[in-house]
Write a protein that holds these residues in place. Structure first.
Motif, PDB file in Angstrom:
ATOM      1  N   ASP A  10      -1.716  -2.975  -1.623  1.00 19.84           N
ATOM      2  CA  ASP A  10      -2.477  -1.751  -1.876  1.00 19.84           C
ATOM      3  C   ASP A  10      -3.788  -2.082  -2.587  1.00 19.84           C
ATOM      4  O   ASP A  10      -3.784  -2.634  -3.689  1.00 19.84           O
ATOM      5  CB  ASP A  10      -1.639  -0.811  -2.743  1.00 19.84           C
ATOM      6  CG  ASP A  10      -2.175   0.605  -2.745  1.00 19.84           C
ATOM      7  OD1 ASP A  10      -3.372   0.787  -2.507  1.00 19.84           O
ATOM      8  OD2 ASP A  10      -1.373   1.534  -2.994  1.00 19.84           O
ATOM      9  N   ASP A  53       0.830  -1.197   0.000  1.00 17.20           N
ATOM     10  CA  ASP A  53       0.000   0.000   0.000  1.00 17.20           C
ATOM     11  C   ASP A  53       0.871   1.255   0.000  1.00 17.20           C
ATOM     12  O   ASP A  53       1.717   1.450   0.870  1.00 17.20           O
ATOM     13  CB  ASP A  53      -0.904  -0.015   1.241  1.00 17.20           C
ATOM     14  CG  ASP A  53      -1.937   1.080   1.217  1.00 17.20           C
ATOM     15  OD1 ASP A  53      -1.557   2.254   1.371  1.00 17.20           O
ATOM     16  OD2 ASP A  53      -3.124   0.759   1.033  1.00 17.20           O
ATOM     17  N   HIS A 101      -5.434   5.911   7.609  1.00 16.12           N
ATOM     18  CA  HIS A 101      -4.135   5.276   7.857  1.00 16.12           C
ATOM     19  C   HIS A 101      -3.287   6.079   8.836  1.00 16.12           C
ATOM     20  O   HIS A 101      -2.554   5.504   9.652  1.00 16.12           O
ATOM     21  CB  HIS A 101      -3.370   5.111   6.539  1.00 16.12           C
ATOM     22  CG  HIS A 101      -4.092   4.299   5.518  1.00 16.12           C
ATOM     23  ND1 HIS A 101      -4.553   3.027   5.765  1.00 16.12           N
ATOM     24  CD2 HIS A 101      -4.429   4.574   4.233  1.00 16.12           C
ATOM     25  CE1 HIS A 101      -5.141   2.553   4.683  1.00 16.12           C
ATOM     26  NE2 HIS A 101      -5.085   3.472   3.742  1.00 16.12           N
ATOM     27  N   ARG A 143     -11.223   2.531   2.606  1.00 20.03           N
ATOM     28  CA  ARG A 143     -10.618   2.335   1.289  1.00 20.03           C
ATOM     29  C   ARG A 143     -11.394   1.359   0.415  1.00 20.03           C
ATOM     30  O   ARG A 143     -10.990   1.113  -0.719  1.00 20.03           O
ATOM     31  CB  ARG A 143      -9.181   1.787   1.457  1.00 20.03           C
ATOM     32  CG  ARG A 143      -8.208   2.710   2.189  1.00 20.03           C
ATOM     33  CD  ARG A 143      -7.759   3.851   1.324  1.00 20.03           C
ATOM     34  NE  ARG A 143      -7.103   3.393   0.109  1.00 20.03           N
ATOM     35  CZ  ARG A 143      -5.837   2.974   0.034  1.00 20.03           C
ATOM     36  NH1 ARG A 143      -5.094   2.919   1.123  1.00 20.03           N
ATOM     37  NH2 ARG A 143      -5.318   2.598  -1.130  1.00 20.03           N
TER      38      ARG A 143
END
Length: 729
Positions: free
Chosen positions: A528, A315, A491, A558
């Motif tokens: 990711d 990610d 995050h 996300r």
């Protein structure tokens, strides 16, 4: 491509076009037109076998030609177009090769009632000191950029033909608007020529000119080389583009005046800083120029599928933040799964330049020797962040609380992206940040320690803005809190907690203070989901696909891409869900499915903002209409992702209509064609996945930036069944 190519103006450029077209078998014969005074040059061109025939009569020269290229000085263009008008054919491709485009389009508008749809303005960025047909080179356009500036009336059929022609000569083709072209070329080409001519004129008129020229070193020769260019041609160019050149001359005079005052006032450090910045800027230009000359083109053949198991790169958002917080922590942080892409590496190098010892990356492993919240050192030169907007916006927040000055710069794309969304709220905290008049980079953050915590209600949901202010809050007096209108990726909050720094969460409001410290920890970066999104769409739209994506981050802020695809009917299954380093991860299985068009719920937009390029591809393959609204932020990403994707989909035959804040796509079949990614990695990868459903090959130009987020994309996707190849040019 053409039976008869007619060149009007057989000099260096026109002659080189003729030579290259013949060498690359793009035409059967080449004719030329010139005036009476050009007769000797035309005869020379015939003797050198650059052309097959010539005429002093326009009608004879262009008869039966299916492509006509005007390669005269731009000052002669109106007269040439006037002569050409009576013999204009709607079936012929017409182009020019001039250095200015506004004057050409203006002349067309005067001579024709409406702009012809078969005229494609073109500018090959190529040249030599010598002029004339005897200087013509067969490889003049190899690995050179050609800029096309189509007008609204330009027929896409002729535009595509023009692209194919210049690509056949070995060139990399870009598109720009007319005014943008003339503005950019005024700065990068026209002004440097004026400076060279003016400097030689100045020194050549001095009484001691013999001594000056006798002892001039290589620097003078290099600086003034372009003053050997054709004076008539450059007179025409400068007069045609003076509206863009004059403001640049005024800015240059101001810059020279500033340097003069530095010398008068003995400002040695200021002079050194100016020279240092210029040296670094030139190195960036050389790096970018080299990248341009080694541009990457993807070609995807239809008929592929995606099968197997794969772990996509780490990610990017978490990789950025692991470097930032690991550098500010006390102790040693070990990172695994780090994304070794250009953007994340830009963040790593930035902290190295501020005195942080970082080992790696090697096979995704990085060791960060933290210096503590107050341990960063002043960088010795501006920090270059390439194409990474995340790096610039987040580091801006961290630097706002430091005691030293620092300047953040980036490439052309990053330097055009908006930064006021972070600099304005930082200014409310007491930060002193200097930017361009447009609020763009370079950004200079002045060192001071007077930040004051604020509460900020974000007008638009943005994880980067939120994270920037929270990181600045580590250095501010009192509490810093941010309220977002809709949830965005969290995050930063999760990782701050992972580094043992207290963070308070209350609904959509997050609060932080400088009370506390960051304690080193180990981080395993999940795959990711933005990179996984290309495969989620690819396996959904391609028949006989069955793909498992391993260790993918499924942070609820996300997963909008999964929600949207499932609403469209995608066959997606999450299993083996677990928590790793505070982040939820899972393995994801996706299989072929018949997608249907939907109205995308606005609550999912912020949760999938980076994934919309490939979601547009899913919509193009779906049955029915897909509508996106509330995504205006897409227009200020690495490219205008709404317009660029709409343009590309239209080239492939898809009914895609851009709106101010989204797009309306009527799904169906996708054809082949050549599209341009405009240096945007997500655009390039999205169109690569479109190749799984096209009826003909897709060629995607300008793909070198794919390495910013997904190194090894071509080899990995090829191994899974995508019929993709990559070529450097």
């Amino acid at each position: 491509m053409f039976n008869k190519l007619c060149i009007i103006g057989v000099g260096l450029i026109g002659g080189s076009i003729a030579r290259a077209a013949r060498e690359n078998k793009l035409c059967t014969q080449v004719s030329a037109f010139g005036r009476e005074q050009d007769l000797a040059n035309l005869q020379q061109a015939l003797a050198l076998q650059v052309i097959d025939s010539y005429s002093l009569e326009m009608e004879e020269a262009v008869t039966d030609a299916d492509c006509v290229i005007i390669a005269t000085p731009v000052g002669a263009m109106p007269d040439i177009l006037q002569q050409l008008a009576p013999y204009w054919s709607e079936h012929v491709l017409y182009m020019d090769a001039g250095s200015t485009k506004g004057s050409v389009v203006e002349a067309l508008g005067i001579i024709f009632t409406t702009l012809p749809d078969n005229f494609v303005p073109a500018h090959p960025i190529a040249g030599e000191e010598k002029s004339g047909v005897d200087a013509a080179l067969v490889d003049l356009f190899q690995q050179k950029r050609v800029i096309l500036t189509p007008c609204a009336q330009t027929d896409k059929k002729f535009l595509q033909l023009a692209k194919q022609f210049w690509q056949g000569l070995g060139s990399s083709v870009s598109e720009m608007q007319v005014a943008q072209h003339d503005t950019v070329l005024a700065a990068t080409s026209h002004l440097p020529h004026i400076m060279a001519f003016a400097l030689v004129d100045l020194l050549g008129r001095k009484d001691e000119q013999e001594e000056i020229f006798k002892y001039a070193a290589g620097g003078f020769k290099d600086l003034t080389r372009i003053a050997s260019s054709d004076p008539t041609m450059w007179q025409d160019i400068c007069m045609a583009n003076k509206q863009h050149i004059i403001p640049l001359i005024e800015q240059l005079c101001s810059e020279l005046e500033t340097v003069k005052h530095m010398l008068q006032d003995n400002q040695a450090q200021a002079l050194h800083d100016t020279f240092t910045y210029a040296r670094n800027a030139r190195q960036r230009f050389l790096d970018q120029h080299n990248n341009m000359n080694q541009s990457i083109t993807f070609t995807i053949q239809p008929g592929g599928h995606l099968q197997g198991q794969v772990r996509v790169p780490g990610d990017k958002s978490i990789s950025h933040r692991s470097i930032m917080l690991g550098s500010l922590a006390e102790g040693v942080t070990h990172v695994s799964g780090f994304l070794e892409g250009d953007d994340a590496l830009a963040t790593l190098r930035a902290f190295q330049s501020m005195g942080v010892k970082i080992e790696g990356p090697e096979n995704g492993k990085v060791t960060i020797n933290g210096v503590g919240l107050d341990g960063l050192l002043a960088p010795k030169e501006p920090i270059y962040l390439g194409n990474s907007g995340t790096s610039m916006r987040l580091i801006c927040g961290l630097l706002a609380g430091q005691k030293f000055d620092a300047t953040l710069t980036g490439d052309k794309s990053l330097s055009g992206r908006p930064m006021r969304r972070v600099t304005d709220p930082l200014a409310k905290m007491g930060a002193v940040i200097e930017s361009t008049e447009n609020g763009t980079a370079p950004l200079t953050i002045r060192g001071q320690s007077n930040l004051q915590g604020i509460h900020y209600d974000m007008p638009i949901a943005s994880a980067q803005v939120k994270s920037c202010l929270l990181l600045a809050g580590l250095y501010a007096r009192g509490e810093t809190s941010v309220t977002e209108p809709t949830p965005t990726r969290d995050h930063t909050e999760r990782m701050l907690s992972g580094f043992s720094h207290p963070v308070k969460q209350d609904g959509n409001k997050v609060t932080i203070s400088r009370q506390g410290k960051l304690v080193a920890t180990d981080i395993d970066v999940p795959s990711d989901i933005s990179s996984a999104a290309f495969f989620l769409v690819g396996a959904s739209i391609a028949e006989n696909s069955d793909l498992t994506l391993q260790h993918v981050g499924i942070n609820p802020t996300r997963t909008g891409v999964i929600n949207i695809l499932q609403l469209m009917g995608a066959n997606i299954e999450l299993f083996n869900q677990r928590i790793v380093g505070g982040e939820p991860v899972a393995d994801i299985r996706v299989r072929s499915a018949a997608l249907k068009g939907i109205a995308i719920p606005e609550e999912f937009v912020a949760l999938a903002i980076d994934e919309f390029p490939v979601l547009f591809v899913a919509a193009a393959c779906a049955d029915g209409t897909t509508t996106l609204t509330g995504a205006k932020e897409l227009r200020v990403k690495e490219s205008d992702r709404i317009q660029v994707m709409a343009d590309g989909l239209q080239i492939l035959g898809v009914d895609a209509q851009p709106t101010d804040d989204g797009m309306v796509i009527n799904g169906g079949s996708i054809g082949g064609g050549t599209v341009v990614s405009h240096g945007d990695h997500r655009i390039a990868m999205a169109f690569s996945m479109a190749g799984l459903r096209t009826t003909a090959p897709i060629v995607i130009q300008d793909c070198e930036n794919v390495n910013t987020s997904f190194p090894g994309f071509v080899s990995l996707t090829s191994g899974l069944g995508l019929n993709i190849s990559s070529e450097e040019g």
